[in-house]
Design an enzyme around this catalytic site. Sequence first.
Site, PDB file in Angstrom:
ATOM      1  CE  LYS A 238      -8.746  -1.947   4.764  1.00  0.00           C
ATOM      2  NZ  LYS A 238      -8.915  -3.276   4.212  1.00  0.00           N
TER       3      LYS A 238
ATOM      4  CD1 TRP B  39      -2.290  -2.117   1.806  1.00  0.00           C
ATOM      5  CD2 TRP B  39      -2.969  -1.180  -0.104  1.00  0.00           C
ATOM      6  NE1 TRP B  39      -3.309  -2.878   1.289  1.00  0.00           N
ATOM      7  CE2 TRP B  39      -3.741  -2.330   0.126  1.00  0.00           C
ATOM      8  CE3 TRP B  39      -3.219  -0.428  -1.259  1.00  0.00           C
ATOM      9  CZ2 TRP B  39      -4.753  -2.758  -0.745  1.00  0.00           C
ATOM     10  CZ3 TRP B  39      -4.214  -0.841  -2.128  1.00  0.00           C
ATOM     11  CH2 TRP B  39      -4.965  -1.990  -1.867  1.00  0.00           C
TER      12      TRP B  39
ATOM     13  CG  ASP C 161      -3.242   4.418   3.822  1.00  0.00           C
ATOM     14  OD1 ASP C 161      -4.310   4.330   4.464  1.00  0.00           O
ATOM     15  OD2 ASP C 161      -2.973   3.685   2.850  1.00  0.00           O
TER      16      ASP C 161
HETATM   17  N1  PMP Z   1      -4.384   1.544   2.086  1.00  0.00           N
HETATM   18  C1  PMP Z   1      -4.452   0.501   2.936  1.00  0.00           C
HETATM   19  C2  PMP Z   1      -3.518   0.470   4.113  1.00  0.00           C
HETATM   20  C3  PMP Z   1      -5.400  -0.499   2.730  1.00  0.00           C
HETATM   21  O1  PMP Z   1      -5.459  -1.542   3.576  1.00  0.00           O
HETATM   22  C4  PMP Z   1      -6.270  -0.419   1.623  1.00  0.00           C
HETATM   23  C5  PMP Z   1      -7.342  -1.455   1.357  1.00  0.00           C
HETATM   24  N2  PMP Z   1      -7.188  -2.682   1.853  1.00  0.00           N
HETATM   25  C6  PMP Z   1      -6.148   0.658   0.764  1.00  0.00           C
HETATM   26  C7  PMP Z   1      -5.200   1.618   1.023  1.00  0.00           C
HETATM   27  C8  PMP Z   1      -7.063   0.788  -0.440  1.00  0.00           C
HETATM   28  O2  PMP Z   1      -8.335   1.091   0.007  1.00  0.00           O
HETATM   29  P1  PMP Z   1      -9.566   1.255  -1.011  1.00  0.00           P
HETATM   30  O3  PMP Z   1      -9.896  -0.114  -1.491  1.00  0.00           O
HETATM   31  O4  PMP Z   1     -10.640   1.879  -0.170  1.00  0.00           O
HETATM   32  O5  PMP Z   1      -9.124   2.152  -2.110  1.00  0.00           O
END
Ligand code: PMP
Length: 352
Positions: free
Chosen positions: A183, A90, A159
């Site tokens: 989450k 991520w 994030d």
């Molecule tokens: N950042 C992190 C730390 C995540 O865990 C996730 C999704 N699992 C995301 C970004 C992406 O999130 P989204 O699917 O809402 O775009």
Amino acid sequence: MVPEPVHQRIQEDWFNWQNSNIPVIEIGHRTDDFLALMEKTEQNLRHLLNIPANYNILFLQGGARGQFALVPMNLLGKNHQADYLVYGLWSEQACLEAQKYGDINRINILQSTDQLGITDQSEWSLNANAAYLHYCSNETISGMCLKNLPKSDSPLVADMSSDILSKPIDVSQFGLIYACFQKNLGIAGLTLIILRDNLLNQSIIETPSVFNYCNQCHEHSLYNTLPTFSYYVMSLIIEWMQQEGGITAIALRNQEKADMLYRIIDHYGDFYLNSIDPLYRSLMNVTFSLKNKNMERQFLLEAEQHGLLYLKGHPSFGGLRASIYNAMPIEGVAALATFMRIFAEKNTTSYF
Ligand code: PMP
């Protein structure tokens, strides 16, 4: 997971929200009742996370990945430089996206020796002129987290998609925090943004109006139609957290839940493997694999028969993963720990 009491409230409100005779999925986002819900929820959230008055709270669509683009678009208008710490999928995706909008200093901080860890901050070459430093507080896929805040003279942008509200944080240390809802904040549909006042007004000209932080602050996140159901579920989650004793109580429970699983993994170290240095093990996503890879299918199959679901690891990392967000009760984790103990003992000849 969504907490059981929240499920019950949703059922009660389904056809008749707040005795209005209006089904909860039909509430208009500009009605007085909904605006009152937004006001109350913002107060609750401010109280729960101790958010100072000079921070704005925004709710935007596009998920956390949307913020991978919108953070640089909104913050790089005056100074096109930013630091990005990368130690998992991520943080890497955030960095790659930001590179479209500015001069991005990518700093790989993953240390890969016997175990996965984080390099010492003295080895990071930060840019003294960066408009901000971006990092991910919890790498959901590998199950790693940064327990200490990075030290930087630039504003911190985090994030926190997979660990927001899981433990107390000092919001005043951050320039911006963002987290998708699905989450610890409920169900998909919105992203929470907590943004310090002095970071407004530095967007690049091409930033879409609907995603411009200034616009949305001015309109209290109602510049366009807000997904009311996703917001409503979040409001119930915040109330539930207050009833559970707030973040401190939830954080203690989270530690207890994670310890239960890591204890089993370490105790049966000939059978299970966790590749993360204990200093950086996530409390939200416990990743592990079986030493005998061929048995992982059997593990998943038997786990499912015991009602233990969604334990397959992310395809990019492999292995197994137990995501134990705030709403997962201790009993759920205890059931998994017991299953893991019995599975290891049953399948290891040395235990007979
Ligand atoms: N950042 C992190 C730390 C995540 O865990 C996730 C999704 N699992 C995301 C970004 C992406 O999130 P989204 O699917 O809402 O775009």
